[in-house]
Design an enzyme around this catalytic site. Structure first.
Site, PDB file in Angstrom:
ATOM      1  N   HIS A  94       0.800  -1.234   0.000  1.00  7.73           N
ATOM      2  CA  HIS A  94       0.000   0.000   0.000  1.00  7.73           C
ATOM      3  C   HIS A  94       0.832   1.283   0.000  1.00  7.73           C
ATOM      4  O   HIS A  94       0.280   2.370  -0.176  1.00  7.73           O
ATOM      5  CB  HIS A  94      -0.998  -0.010   1.160  1.00  7.73           C
ATOM      6  CG  HIS A  94      -2.335   0.557   0.777  1.00  7.73           C
ATOM      7  ND1 HIS A  94      -3.470   0.369   1.529  1.00  7.73           N
ATOM      8  CD2 HIS A  94      -2.709   1.337  -0.286  1.00  7.73           C
ATOM      9  CE1 HIS A  94      -4.480   1.002   0.939  1.00  7.73           C
ATOM     10  NE2 HIS A  94      -4.050   1.599  -0.156  1.00  7.73           N
ATOM     11  N   HIS A 119      -6.963  -1.219   7.872  1.00  6.79           N
ATOM     12  CA  HIS A 119      -6.020  -0.357   8.597  1.00  6.79           C
ATOM     13  C   HIS A 119      -6.148   1.095   8.129  1.00  6.79           C
ATOM     14  O   HIS A 119      -6.593   1.351   7.006  1.00  6.79           O
ATOM     15  CB  HIS A 119      -4.576  -0.818   8.325  1.00  6.79           C
ATOM     16  CG  HIS A 119      -4.346  -2.287   8.525  1.00  6.79           C
ATOM     17  ND1 HIS A 119      -4.450  -3.201   7.494  1.00  6.79           N
ATOM     18  CD2 HIS A 119      -4.031  -2.991   9.635  1.00  6.79           C
ATOM     19  CE1 HIS A 119      -4.198  -4.421   7.957  1.00  6.79           C
ATOM     20  NE2 HIS A 119      -3.942  -4.329   9.263  1.00  6.79           N
ATOM     21  N   HIS A 134       4.207   1.019   4.300  1.00  7.71           N
ATOM     22  CA  HIS A 134       2.814   0.774   3.863  1.00  7.71           C
ATOM     23  C   HIS A 134       1.796   1.144   4.943  1.00  7.71           C
ATOM     24  O   HIS A 134       0.601   1.243   4.631  1.00  7.71           O
ATOM     25  CB  HIS A 134       2.602  -0.665   3.363  1.00  7.71           C
ATOM     26  CG  HIS A 134       2.436  -1.704   4.440  1.00  7.71           C
ATOM     27  ND1 HIS A 134       1.766  -2.900   4.218  1.00  7.71           N
ATOM     28  CD2 HIS A 134       2.850  -1.743   5.731  1.00  7.71           C
ATOM     29  CE1 HIS A 134       1.788  -3.625   5.329  1.00  7.71           C
ATOM     30  NE2 HIS A 134       2.432  -2.955   6.256  1.00  7.71           N
ATOM     31  N   ASP A 225      -7.359  -1.803  -0.378  1.00  8.35           N
ATOM     32  CA  ASP A 225      -6.451  -2.786   0.221  1.00  8.35           C
ATOM     33  C   ASP A 225      -7.230  -4.094   0.326  1.00  8.35           C
ATOM     34  O   ASP A 225      -8.292  -4.137   0.963  1.00  8.35           O
ATOM     35  CB  ASP A 225      -6.017  -2.268   1.594  1.00  8.35           C
ATOM     36  CG  ASP A 225      -4.930  -3.109   2.242  1.00  8.35           C
ATOM     37  OD1 ASP A 225      -4.930  -4.346   2.044  1.00  8.35           O
ATOM     38  OD2 ASP A 225      -4.114  -2.526   2.977  1.00  8.35           O
ATOM     39  N   GLU A 270      -1.856  -5.137  -1.980  1.00  8.87           N
ATOM     40  CA  GLU A 270      -1.604  -6.077  -0.869  1.00  8.87           C
ATOM     41  C   GLU A 270      -2.012  -7.522  -1.131  1.00  8.87           C
ATOM     42  O   GLU A 270      -2.065  -8.324  -0.203  1.00  8.87           O
ATOM     43  CB  GLU A 270      -2.216  -5.568   0.453  1.00  8.87           C
ATOM     44  CG  GLU A 270      -1.666  -4.214   0.940  1.00  8.87           C
ATOM     45  CD  GLU A 270      -0.285  -4.288   1.622  1.00  8.87           C
ATOM     46  OE1 GLU A 270       0.227  -5.408   1.841  1.00  8.87           O
ATOM     47  OE2 GLU A 270       0.274  -3.201   1.904  1.00  8.87           O
TER      48      GLU A 270
HETATM   49  N1  ARG Z   1      -0.692  -0.245  11.414  1.00  7.47           N
HETATM   50  C1  ARG Z   1       0.279  -1.244  11.101  1.00  7.47           C
HETATM   51  C2  ARG Z   1       1.620  -0.586  10.750  1.00  7.47           C
HETATM   52  O1  ARG Z   1       1.758   0.597  10.835  1.00  7.47           O
HETATM   53  C3  ARG Z   1      -0.201  -2.132   9.948  1.00  7.47           C
HETATM   54  C4  ARG Z   1      -0.344  -1.428   8.630  1.00  7.47           C
HETATM   55  C5  ARG Z   1      -0.858  -2.350   7.556  1.00  7.47           C
HETATM   56  N2  ARG Z   1      -0.939  -1.657   6.312  1.00  7.47           N
HETATM   57  C6  ARG Z   1      -1.296  -2.206   5.141  1.00  7.47           C
HETATM   58  N3  ARG Z   1      -1.274  -1.407   4.079  1.00  7.47           N
HETATM   59  N4  ARG Z   1      -1.649  -3.459   5.039  1.00  7.47           N
HETATM   60  O2  ARG Z   1       2.545  -1.249  10.400  1.00  7.47           O
HETATM   61 MN    MN Z   2      -3.494  -0.492   3.543  1.00  5.80          MN
HETATM   62 MN    MN Z   3      -4.556  -2.990   5.301  1.00  2.81          MN
END
Ligand code: ARG
Ligand code: MN
Ligand code: MN
Ligand code: MN
Length: 311
Positions: A94, A119, A134, A225, A270
């Protein structure tokens, strides 16, 4: 309609190998033919190639790669939109949303973003517990968050031109503590899974649009996502969270957005074809293709959008 496809085989915004394979795996599963069968003029611009820069910033893993890739991606997105095509970008993780949304907003300042995700991806390098970029793209793209960042070498090309008032989240169910504080501080439009349960996906989409596009005149961008979907239906992804959107809810959301006639950019990110067995991978890839088709005009009522249906 005319559509341009860009593949972004990029996985350095997180730590699990495999996400970079998704653009070619999704193409091989028949994506282009599905889009052509909707009557679209489809042009595949191929995969992004870039030169990484040799920089490093505290708690931002592989920033030199992210910066190089997203800068090139932003330029490609601007070219495709200037060719008069809507754009489909297939990630990759992402972090590539930095490039697609930057390219879109540089082409048209009047945009609104639907960030469909488990998220919030709203961390900065100071708040992230993972150091994975991401989890940071929304904080990099929005002007209100600009003061929370240190100077980022390699990212000078990118200015936060987007207001957080023009972003809506849908599907949230794994929000970090600091991300929650930011959502509250700025009154960010955010619909979590409990809102989907309470109101249904149809009303959630229209409530989100009313907030971020009250005059129905913005160029809409969906950053989808695949982990917004329930892992039972889309298991092959790096940060799955149980209790997500059904594929039907995801399709309904995209169908409604298509019907605005202003859905001009879609990111699908993703999908990780190295996670899970073949059945899991096939399920996830086919879910991704269903989401994309719905965003480009496939309707379950038939190929044509019915006239006079407004709710
Ligand atoms: N909040 C978590 C982090 O900062 C998970 C982020 C997941 N992001 C995604 N694009 N799947 O690492
Ligand atoms: Mn994401
Ligand atoms: Mn996500
Ligand atoms: Mn509906």
């Amino acid at each position: 309609g005319k559509v341009g496809i860009i593949g972004v085989p990029f996985e350095k915004g997180q730590r699990k190998g495999g996400v970079a394979l998704a653009p070619d795996v999704i193409r091989s599963a028949g994506l282009l033919d599905e889009l052509k069968s909707l009557g679209l003029d489809v042009r595949d611009y191929g995969n992004v190639e870039y030169d990484p820069s040799d920089i490093s910033v505290d708690n931002m893993s592989h920033l030199g790669h992210v910066a190089g890739c997203t800068q090139r991606l932003s330029e490609m997105v601007q070219c495709v939109l200037q060719d008069g095509r809507n754009i489909l970008t297939i990630g990759g993780d992402h972090s590539i949303g930095i490039g697609t949304i930057d390219g879109h907003v540089k082409t048209n300042k009047n945009i609104a973003i639907l960030w469909i995700d488990a998220h919030a991806d709203l961390n900065t390098n100071k708040t992230s517990e993972s150091g994975n970029v991401h989890g940071m793209p929304v904080a990099l793209l929005t002007s209100e968050l600009a003061d929370y960042w240190p100077y980022l070498p390699g990212m000078d090309w990118q200015q936060p031109m987007l207001s957080i008032r023009n972003v809506a989240y849908i599907g949230l169910r794994s929000v970090d503590r600091y991300e929650r504080l930011v959502i509250e501080k700025f009154g960010i439009t955010a619909f979590g899974m409990e809102d989907v349960e309470r109101f249904g996906i149809h009303r959630v989409i229209h409530m989100a649009l009313k907030k971020i596009d009250p005059d129905n005149n913005k160029s809409l961008h969906v950053s989808f996502d695949i982990d917004s979907l329930d892992p039972l239906e889309a298991p092959s992804t790096g940060t799955p969270v149980r209790g997500g959107l059904s594929l039907r809810e995801g399709i309904h959301a995209m169908e409604e957005l298509y019907r605005t006639c202003r859905l001009n950019a879609v990111d699908l990110v993703e999908v990780n074809p190295k996670i899970g067995d073949q059945k899991s991978i096939d399920l996830t890839v086919s879910a991704a293709i269903h989401i994309i088709q719905a965003g480009f005009g496939y309707t379950r009522r038939g190929l044509k959008v019915p006239e006079g249906v407004t709710d």
